[in-house]
Design an enzyme around this catalytic site. Sequence first.
Site, PDB file in Angstrom:
ATOM      1  N   HIS A   1       0.763  -5.951   4.053  1.00  0.00           N
ATOM      2  CA  HIS A   1       0.004  -6.153   5.295  1.00  0.00           C
ATOM      3  C   HIS A   1      -0.334  -7.802   5.808  1.00  0.00           C
ATOM      4  CE1 HIS A   1      -0.045  -1.737   5.387  1.00  0.00           C
ATOM      5  NE2 HIS A   1      -0.016  -1.854   6.970  1.00  0.00           N
TER       6      HIS A   1
ATOM      7  N   SER B   1       4.154   0.131   5.265  1.00  0.00           N
ATOM      8  CA  SER B   1       3.099   0.854   5.920  1.00  0.00           C
ATOM      9  C   SER B   1       3.121   2.116   5.620  1.00  0.00           C
ATOM     10  CB  SER B   1       2.674  -0.036   7.195  1.00  0.00           C
ATOM     11  OG  SER B   1       1.277   0.737   7.574  1.00  0.00           O
TER      12      SER B   1
ATOM     13  N   GLU C   1       0.535  -2.234  -2.263  1.00  0.00           N
ATOM     14  CA  GLU C   1      -0.410  -3.032  -1.593  1.00  0.00           C
ATOM     15  C   GLU C   1      -1.391  -2.268  -0.739  1.00  0.00           C
ATOM     16  OE1 GLU C   1      -0.257  -3.460   2.059  1.00  0.00           O
ATOM     17  OE2 GLU C   1       1.533  -2.200   2.665  1.00  0.00           O
TER      18      GLU C   1
END
Length: 337
Positions: free
Chosen positions: A307, A109, A240
């Site tokens: 995620h 992240s 991502e």
Amino acid sequence: MNYPVFKEGATIGVTAPSSGVPSELHDLVKLSCSRMQSRGFGVVCGETVWTQEKAKSSPAQVRANEFNTMMNNDAIDMIIPPWGGELLIEILEYIEFEQLPSKWILGYSDVSALLLAVTLKTGLATAHGTNLVDLRGEYSDETTAMWQAILSTKTGESVLQHSSPKYQKEWTHADPSPCIYHLTEPTYWKTVSGAKTNIQGRLLGGCIDIIRHLVGTPFGDVRHFQKHFIHEDPIVWYLENCELPTTDLRRSLVQMKLAGWFEHCSGILFGRSSANRPVEGYTVEDVYQELAAELQIPIVYDIDCGHVPPQITLINGAYAEIEVDDGKGTVKQVFKP
């Protein structure tokens, strides 16, 4: 490339270079630390872990200082932040890159900005994978649990990971699972070509929402990294999407292309995403197809990264061979100097 050595009984430094943990969630961190200690690890938590205000754990200089101190503390063997956040980019100008010793940093992240910056600037391998809070379960699923085996790989050795059997569609916090995730949906890795695909090259990547902001900065010099640290090997990007609609994803990819990030790129891997919201019928599959046609490279998507858990552990700078066939995938990573 420099690959850190993973030690049995390693002491983990827990610091919050992005978001800290609000008081009502402190028990999550305490349970995570307890689980790690029961597995034979030492744990040292920094002060930034326990605070959160105005979308960050603490001011940028404070966060950077704690990270620098932990990295240079011989009693701490590796760094695992509690989780990601929003504003890690603020600390990069205060990181002492030239003084960083060889230690694993593991996360994803917002933390992917730190991981990618460290690898690009120093040639130190970093690990994109689980965060600390998601290791608080009684056990980990087989995909997540591979993080320790990956980090235990020695320079010159290789390690193999497989696509997960199932993934988690949505969080159900009211119904806790002993392995944290509720893995209910069959995993299926896809290729733009629809055919069996093999991709080889050095891995680089992270959350595209975050790492796109390194383009054009001193922390995103991909050409220098390729020339000085990986002997001009091709790059395999893994990306991502956390929150971007398809048009913003497309803009980000075009920016990366125009900045030269996809020069000498042998393929791109995209993680599963609960974002990718279509805009006027423009779907994420359209984005992938256009990019594959423009770059003339294979693109794989819906892989175990990001995620939508679980996720495999990907090492920035490692040489990888990715094979995808009939919905199943393997990632062989070689810790090539």
